[in-house]
Scaffold this motif. Sequence first.
Motif, PDB file in Angstrom:
ATOM      1  N   HIS A  76       4.872   3.664  19.166  1.00  0.00           N
ATOM      2  CA  HIS A  76       5.409   2.304  19.220  1.00  0.00           C
ATOM      3  C   HIS A  76       6.441   2.147  18.099  1.00  0.00           C
ATOM      4  O   HIS A  76       6.089   1.836  16.955  1.00  0.00           O
ATOM      5  N   SER A  78       8.668  -0.052  17.373  1.00  0.00           N
ATOM      6  CA  SER A  78       8.860  -1.361  16.745  1.00  0.00           C
ATOM      7  C   SER A  78       7.881  -1.597  15.608  1.00  0.00           C
ATOM      8  O   SER A  78       8.162  -2.370  14.683  1.00  0.00           O
ATOM      9  N   ARG A  79       6.743  -0.922  15.648  1.00  0.00           N
ATOM     10  CA  ARG A  79       5.743  -1.141  14.603  1.00  0.00           C
ATOM     11  C   ARG A  79       6.218  -0.631  13.244  1.00  0.00           C
ATOM     12  O   ARG A  79       5.816  -1.170  12.213  1.00  0.00           O
ATOM     13  N   GLU A  82       8.236  -3.443  11.896  1.00  0.00           N
ATOM     14  CA  GLU A  82       7.364  -4.558  11.547  1.00  0.00           C
ATOM     15  C   GLU A  82       6.665  -4.311  10.207  1.00  0.00           C
ATOM     16  O   GLU A  82       6.539  -5.222   9.383  1.00  0.00           O
ATOM     17  N   ILE A  83       6.227  -3.084   9.973  1.00  0.00           N
ATOM     18  CA  ILE A  83       5.533  -2.758   8.727  1.00  0.00           C
ATOM     19  C   ILE A  83       6.461  -2.947   7.539  1.00  0.00           C
ATOM     20  O   ILE A  83       6.090  -3.534   6.516  1.00  0.00           O
ATOM     21  N   ARG A 106      -1.988   1.538  12.154  1.00  0.00           N
ATOM     22  CA  ARG A 106      -1.403   0.785  13.275  1.00  0.00           C
ATOM     23  C   ARG A 106      -0.850   1.695  14.357  1.00  0.00           C
ATOM     24  O   ARG A 106      -0.741   1.289  15.522  1.00  0.00           O
ATOM     25  N   LEU A 107      -0.473   2.931  13.986  1.00  0.00           N
ATOM     26  CA  LEU A 107       0.073   3.854  14.973  1.00  0.00           C
ATOM     27  C   LEU A 107      -0.930   4.915  15.399  1.00  0.00           C
ATOM     28  O   LEU A 107      -0.579   5.867  16.088  1.00  0.00           O
TER      29      LEU A 107
END
Length: 283
Positions: A76, A78-79, A82-83, A106-107
């Motif tokens: 992902h 986009s994460r 975002e981080i 998160r990934l």
Amino acid sequence: MAVHDRTVSEQELPDCASEIQDTQGLPDQRRIPINKVGIKDIRHPVRVKDRTQGEQHTLAHFNAYVDLPQHFKGTHMSRFVEILNDHEREISVESFRSILEEMRARLEAEQAHLEMAFPYFIMKQAPVSGVESQMDYEVTLRGHLTPEDYQITIQVQVPVTSLCPCSKSISEYGAHNQRSHVDLQVRARDFVWIEDLVELAEAEASCDLYGVLKRPDEKYVTEHAYENPKFVEDLVRDIARRLEDDERIVWYTVGAENFESIHNHSAYAWIERDKRTPLPDGA
């Protein structure tokens, strides 16, 4: 009539997301894991510890990667962004590990890698006149996190002057010199200032560089370089000797490239050393 912006609540997001297929999360039939996948060259403001001023604000280029298991089609992307954005301007050496931990979580990855490259500025005084000017140095921080290990590497590129000992020994009227780049990479058990690494490299060069020089300063740096000739091999060995004596440093590389003034090529030398491994007998 007043018109109010309507934002999607957190409760609504799952329903919206459920209507759109998560292509990255689909299984992949090729069963080939990927070592690094992520984003490159995203710019973000950062703050870095400054030995004189306390901290320095600058702009960094980031690369961020995780490993991807063989059964996932994609990650992902986009994460990653975002981080970084969640940390706003608070990204620093101290926050590197927490960012990497968040990337892994998160990934859903085993390994996370983060690179942050930025210009770092040091105010220097000319050697005779004392006039002040800013010098910029390219700095890169690299972090690597696995369930078993965390490593952070600091790299600094230091421009210096080198003067050829051979040219000095055979010439009656002078010697050729050139601008050189010294690249230092270190891993340390304790905190190391960027300024410490810059000063270490400059001290072992034929002469260091300055943003502004008056005529008395130019005379000084020219004569100082003439009295301190260094082959590229001398340069990396003398810097390595200083790094060996620094108990904070556990691993290092030092490379030097001389941009030759009388050749259309560069001279280059490089040393890598893990200080936890003993030097050869007689070294």
